[in-house]
Design a protein around this motif. Structure first.
Motif, short mmCIF file in Angstrom:
data_model
loop_
_atom_site.label_atom_id
_atom_site.label_comp_id
_atom_site.label_asym_id
_atom_site.label_seq_id
_atom_site.Cartn_x
_atom_site.Cartn_y
_atom_site.Cartn_z
N VAL A 193 -7.46 -2.47 4.44
CA VAL A 193 -6.60 -1.29 4.53
C VAL A 193 -7.25 -0.12 3.82
O VAL A 193 -7.58 -0.19 2.63
N ARG A 194 -7.41 0.98 4.56
CA ARG A 194 -7.99 2.19 4.00
C ARG A 194 -6.85 3.11 3.55
O ARG A 194 -5.91 3.37 4.29
N ILE A 195 -6.94 3.59 2.32
CA ILE A 195 -5.89 4.46 1.79
C ILE A 195 -6.52 5.50 0.88
O ILE A 195 -7.48 5.22 0.14
N GLY A 196 -5.99 6.71 0.94
CA GLY A 196 -6.53 7.81 0.14
C GLY A 196 -5.86 7.91 -1.21
O GLY A 196 -5.25 6.96 -1.72
N HIS A 251 -6.38 -13.58 -9.12
CA HIS A 251 -5.68 -13.75 -10.39
C HIS A 251 -4.63 -14.84 -10.22
O HIS A 251 -3.99 -14.94 -9.17
N ASP A 252 -4.40 -15.61 -11.27
CA ASP A 252 -3.46 -16.73 -11.17
C ASP A 252 -2.01 -16.31 -11.19
O ASP A 252 -1.20 -16.82 -10.42
N ASP A 253 -1.62 -15.40 -12.11
CA ASP A 253 -0.19 -15.18 -12.30
C ASP A 253 0.17 -13.74 -12.66
O ASP A 253 1.19 -13.50 -13.30
N PHE A 254 -0.65 -12.79 -12.27
CA PHE A 254 -0.26 -11.40 -12.52
C PHE A 254 -0.67 -10.51 -11.36
O PHE A 254 -1.64 -10.78 -10.65
N GLU A 255 0.12 -9.45 -11.17
CA GLU A 255 -0.19 -8.45 -10.17
C GLU A 255 -1.19 -7.44 -10.72
O GLU A 255 -1.25 -7.21 -11.94
N GLN A 256 -1.94 -6.85 -9.83
CA GLN A 256 -2.82 -5.74 -10.18
C GLN A 256 -2.35 -4.51 -9.42
O GLN A 256 -2.14 -4.55 -8.21
N LEU A 257 -2.16 -3.41 -10.14
CA LEU A 257 -1.85 -2.13 -9.51
C LEU A 257 -3.12 -1.30 -9.54
O LEU A 257 -3.62 -0.95 -10.62
N SER A 258 -3.67 -1.03 -8.37
CA SER A 258 -4.87 -0.21 -8.28
C SER A 258 -4.45 1.20 -7.89
O SER A 258 -4.08 1.46 -6.75
N LEU A 259 -4.51 2.10 -8.86
CA LEU A 259 -4.09 3.48 -8.70
C LEU A 259 -5.30 4.32 -8.31
O LEU A 259 -6.23 4.48 -9.12
N ALA A 260 -5.31 4.83 -7.09
CA ALA A 260 -6.40 5.69 -6.64
C ALA A 260 -6.06 7.14 -6.99
O ALA A 260 -5.06 7.67 -6.52
N VAL A 261 -6.87 7.75 -7.84
CA VAL A 261 -6.61 9.12 -8.27
C VAL A 261 -7.59 10.13 -7.68
O VAL A 261 -7.34 11.33 -7.71
N TYR A 307 0.87 -1.17 0.00
CA TYR A 307 0.00 0.00 0.00
C TYR A 307 0.91 1.23 0.00
O TYR A 307 1.58 1.50 1.00
N LEU A 308 0.95 1.95 -1.11
CA LEU A 308 1.97 2.96 -1.31
C LEU A 308 1.34 4.34 -1.51
O LEU A 308 0.62 4.58 -2.48
N ASP A 309 1.64 5.23 -0.57
CA ASP A 309 1.18 6.61 -0.65
C ASP A 309 2.09 7.36 -1.63
O ASP A 309 3.30 7.50 -1.39
#
Length: 290
Positions: free
Chosen positions: A235-238, A200-210, A30-32
């Protein structure tokens, strides 16, 4: 996994999990992006820049394509490359061919760049580089998809030319190395009774909150070694932030801000299951499948 009216319910991958490899499951991240301008997943580096009028952003000389994610808050800018200058002043996806390029910024606002993780000029910069000191065994390594049709050039895909369609999941574009899905803005919190946990079986997902705020729910499946088990995460993230979701964790994201919320999902390499759905990838004529 999905409600019947969710377009993803018809994906081939929705009901056909593969046998488990037994390899260790990575932890979610989880990356701010206010504190970490450059972050990465296994195959992609994400650069979030709070740009200002007059900035001249050097992308370096890249072996692969560069993608620029342009949101409603992004400033107008001009991409300068060996092919000339291309001005962008509305949301969408910009794809820049390999080689040297720069971005000349006209106003203040955020810009997001996507770069292949192996690029020499960028690979040591991510704040979370230590998480990928070794490749994650469950994540498929990037193999670039075929060259785009036609001569190399800067390509811009504006969202304004793509009307919303409930039969299509978001607005999806792909490059040789990335897939970017602009999900619709959500007014207010998501209905907690209509979430969509999946894996997902074999890939990462990057969820970019804009925009807004999200509550990411992530469950790590139990393997044989109990010492590797993790508690469920909520995890709550803005915004701006990016959450890296590893396979094969079960996950769903819940918009929680009373105002406007928006996620942009990023995958590297492009997803085959999304690409196989007719009409889902909006620039498929430019970027063929393998």
């Amino acid at each position: 996994m999905y409600e019947k009216d969710d377009p993803r319910s018809a994906l081939a991958t929705a009901t056909a999990p593969r046998p488990d490899s037994g390899a260790a499951i990575a932890a979610a991240q989880y990356l701010d992006l206010r504190a970490n301008e450059v972050v990465r997943a296994q195959n992609v580096i994400l650069v979030h820049t709070d740009a200002h009028a007059g900035d001249d952003l050097d992308n370096g000389t890249l072996e692969g394509e560069l993608a620029i994610v342009v949101t409603g808050a992004s400033p107008a800018f001009t991409v300068v490359s060996k092919d000339g200058a291309t001005r962008v002043d509305e949301p969408g996806l910009v794809v820049v061919p390999p080689g040297a390029s720069r971005i000349s910024v006209e106003a203040d606002g955020p810009l997001v760049r996507l770069i292949e993780a192996t690029e020499v000029q960028w690979r040591d910069r991510p704040a979370n580089a230590a998480a990928y000191a070794e490749d994650h065994p469950r994540v498929a390594l990037l193999k670039r998809w075929p060259e785009p049709v036609g001569e190399p050039r800067v390509r811009f895909y504006p969202l304004s030319q793509v009307p919303a369609d409930p039969k299509r999941f978001g607005r999806i574009f792909r490059t040789r190395s990335f897939m970017v899905n602009f999900l619709p803005e959500q007014d207010g919190p998501r209905d907690p009774h209509k979430l969509s946990p999946h894996s997902h079986d074999d890939f990462e997902q990057l969820s970019l909150a804009v925009q807004g705020e999200y509550l990411h729910h992530i469950r790590t499946p139990w393997l044989n070694d109990r010492e590797t088990w993790r508690e469920d995460e909520h995890v709550r993230i803005g915004s701006p932030s990016v959450t890296v979701i590893p396979p094969p964790t079960v996950h769903t994201s819940e918009a929680s801000d009373p105002g406007v919320n928006q996620l942009i999902d990023i995958f590297s390499p492009p997803r085959v299951d999304f690409s196989e759905k007719p009409g889902w990838v909006l620039n498929a004529d430019d970027y063929p499948m393998p």
